[in-house]
Write a protein that holds these residues in place. Sequence first.
Motif, PDB file in Angstrom:
ATOM      1  N   HIS A  60      15.933 -22.281  47.862  1.00 55.72           N
ATOM      2  CA  HIS A  60      15.476 -23.056  46.558  1.00 55.72           C
ATOM      3  C   HIS A  60      14.102 -22.787  46.375  1.00 55.72           C
ATOM      4  O   HIS A  60      13.641 -23.783  45.582  1.00 55.72           O
ATOM      5  CB  HIS A  60      15.967 -24.755  46.746  1.00 55.72           C
ATOM      6  CG  HIS A  60      17.263 -24.864  46.759  1.00 55.72           C
ATOM      7  ND1 HIS A  60      18.235 -24.833  45.765  1.00 55.72           N
ATOM      8  CD2 HIS A  60      18.026 -24.991  47.807  1.00 55.72           C
ATOM      9  CE1 HIS A  60      19.361 -25.027  46.247  1.00 55.72           C
ATOM     10  NE2 HIS A  60      19.318 -25.232  47.420  1.00 55.72           N
ATOM     11  N   LYS A  76       9.124 -31.218  40.771  1.00 56.74           N
ATOM     12  CA  LYS A  76      10.056 -29.947  41.434  1.00 56.74           C
ATOM     13  C   LYS A  76      10.727 -30.391  42.672  1.00 56.74           C
ATOM     14  O   LYS A  76      12.078 -30.003  42.937  1.00 56.74           O
ATOM     15  CB  LYS A  76       9.231 -28.661  41.468  1.00 56.74           C
ATOM     16  CG  LYS A  76      10.190 -27.481  41.939  1.00 56.74           C
ATOM     17  CD  LYS A  76       9.549 -26.291  42.117  1.00 56.74           C
ATOM     18  CE  LYS A  76       9.911 -25.032  42.587  1.00 56.74           C
ATOM     19  NZ  LYS A  76       9.589 -23.884  42.776  1.00 56.74           N
ATOM     20  N   LEU A  79      13.534 -33.068  42.238  1.00 62.31           N
ATOM     21  CA  LEU A  79      14.713 -32.439  41.525  1.00 62.31           C
ATOM     22  C   LEU A  79      15.470 -31.799  42.642  1.00 62.31           C
ATOM     23  O   LEU A  79      16.652 -31.626  42.817  1.00 62.31           O
ATOM     24  CB  LEU A  79      14.348 -31.748  40.500  1.00 62.31           C
ATOM     25  CG  LEU A  79      13.972 -32.444  39.192  1.00 62.31           C
ATOM     26  CD1 LEU A  79      13.441 -31.586  38.020  1.00 62.31           C
ATOM     27  CD2 LEU A  79      15.254 -33.526  38.585  1.00 62.31           C
ATOM     28  N   THR A  80      14.706 -30.773  43.315  1.00 65.41           N
ATOM     29  CA  THR A  80      15.315 -29.917  44.381  1.00 65.41           C
ATOM     30  C   THR A  80      16.131 -30.823  45.388  1.00 65.41           C
ATOM     31  O   THR A  80      17.089 -30.691  45.993  1.00 65.41           O
ATOM     32  CB  THR A  80      14.331 -29.080  45.112  1.00 65.41           C
ATOM     33  OG1 THR A  80      13.612 -28.301  44.087  1.00 65.41           O
ATOM     34  CG2 THR A  80      14.802 -28.357  46.055  1.00 65.41           C
ATOM     35  N   ALA A  82      17.092 -33.799  45.145  1.00 66.29           N
ATOM     36  CA  ALA A  82      18.148 -34.619  44.681  1.00 66.29           C
ATOM     37  C   ALA A  82      19.500 -33.614  44.556  1.00 66.29           C
ATOM     38  O   ALA A  82      20.616 -34.039  44.922  1.00 66.29           O
ATOM     39  CB  ALA A  82      17.672 -35.238  43.351  1.00 66.29           C
ATOM     40  N   CYS A  83      19.097 -32.457  44.176  1.00 64.83           N
ATOM     41  CA  CYS A  83      20.407 -31.558  44.238  1.00 64.83           C
ATOM     42  C   CYS A  83      20.700 -31.203  45.401  1.00 64.83           C
ATOM     43  O   CYS A  83      22.053 -31.193  45.575  1.00 64.83           O
ATOM     44  CB  CYS A  83      19.934 -30.349  43.631  1.00 64.83           C
ATOM     45  SG  CYS A  83      19.563 -30.305  41.847  1.00 64.83           S
ATOM     46  N   LEU A  84      19.873 -31.184  46.457  1.00 66.81           N
ATOM     47  CA  LEU A  84      20.361 -30.967  47.911  1.00 66.81           C
ATOM     48  C   LEU A  84      21.328 -32.142  48.287  1.00 66.81           C
ATOM     49  O   LEU A  84      22.394 -32.006  49.209  1.00 66.81           O
ATOM     50  CB  LEU A  84      19.141 -30.793  48.792  1.00 66.81           C
ATOM     51  CG  LEU A  84      18.828 -29.358  48.713  1.00 66.81           C
ATOM     52  CD1 LEU A  84      17.489 -29.126  49.505  1.00 66.81           C
ATOM     53  CD2 LEU A  84      19.698 -28.323  49.055  1.00 66.81           C
ATOM     54  N   ASN A  85      20.589 -33.391  47.932  1.00 64.67           N
ATOM     55  CA  ASN A  85      21.539 -34.550  48.324  1.00 64.67           C
ATOM     56  C   ASN A  85      22.946 -34.392  47.638  1.00 64.67           C
ATOM     57  O   ASN A  85      23.793 -34.960  48.289  1.00 64.67           O
ATOM     58  CB  ASN A  85      20.950 -35.793  48.075  1.00 64.67           C
ATOM     59  CG  ASN A  85      19.637 -36.216  49.150  1.00 64.67           C
ATOM     60  OD1 ASN A  85      19.718 -35.619  50.154  1.00 64.67           O
ATOM     61  ND2 ASN A  85      18.604 -36.656  48.667  1.00 64.67           N
ATOM     62  N   MET A  86      23.023 -33.993  46.422  1.00 67.75           N
ATOM     63  CA  MET A  86      24.398 -33.991  45.568  1.00 67.75           C
ATOM     64  C   MET A  86      25.300 -33.110  46.173  1.00 67.75           C
ATOM     65  O   MET A  86      26.467 -33.274  46.451  1.00 67.75           O
ATOM     66  CB  MET A  86      23.911 -33.697  44.179  1.00 67.75           C
ATOM     67  CG  MET A  86      23.555 -35.123  43.424  1.00 67.75           C
ATOM     68  SD  MET A  86      23.681 -34.886  41.587  1.00 67.75           S
ATOM     69  CE  MET A  86      21.978 -33.877  41.349  1.00 67.75           C
ATOM     70  N   LYS A  87      24.634 -32.079  46.646  1.00 68.24           N
ATOM     71  CA  LYS A  87      25.400 -30.891  47.425  1.00 68.24           C
ATOM     72  C   LYS A  87      26.167 -31.242  48.622  1.00 68.24           C
ATOM     73  O   LYS A  87      27.151 -30.975  48.795  1.00 68.24           O
ATOM     74  CB  LYS A  87      24.406 -29.829  47.561  1.00 68.24           C
ATOM     75  CG  LYS A  87      25.301 -28.377  47.927  1.00 68.24           C
ATOM     76  CD  LYS A  87      24.295 -27.309  47.803  1.00 68.24           C
ATOM     77  CE  LYS A  87      23.792 -26.368  49.250  1.00 68.24           C
ATOM     78  NZ  LYS A  87      23.188 -25.270  49.176  1.00 68.24           N
TER      79      LYS A  87
END
Length: 114
Positions: A60, A76, A79-80, A82-87
């Motif tokens: 990332h 940044k 957001l990064t 947060a995306c890893l947590n959603m993944k």
Amino acid sequence: MPIFSTCTTSQNKQKTVFRHIWQLYLDKIEQNRLTTWGKATYKRRKETIERLFGTAKEHHNLRYTHENGRDKMHMKLGLTFACLNMKKLAKIMANRDRGKVKFFNFWMSFKMIR
């Protein structure tokens, strides 16, 4: 008091000990880390926290800062991660649903046998 001058070089003849403002809490954390539970938990760091940061660095684009300013970099990072947590949540849900599908298939095959 001739010996006292060898202990300190301060003008007011007092020895000053510098401690961090939160040193009491740092000492408690260190004692907690050295317990059996703390050692077991600390070993799991590489599986949980360190893996997340390694993934962020490798996949990332967080090996170097590409944004100018603290606020942009903070956004940044937010957001990064947060995306890893959603993944991570998507993987957990997929594994949970996979277990339900296996149970459903087992149950249906069990009903057909009877």
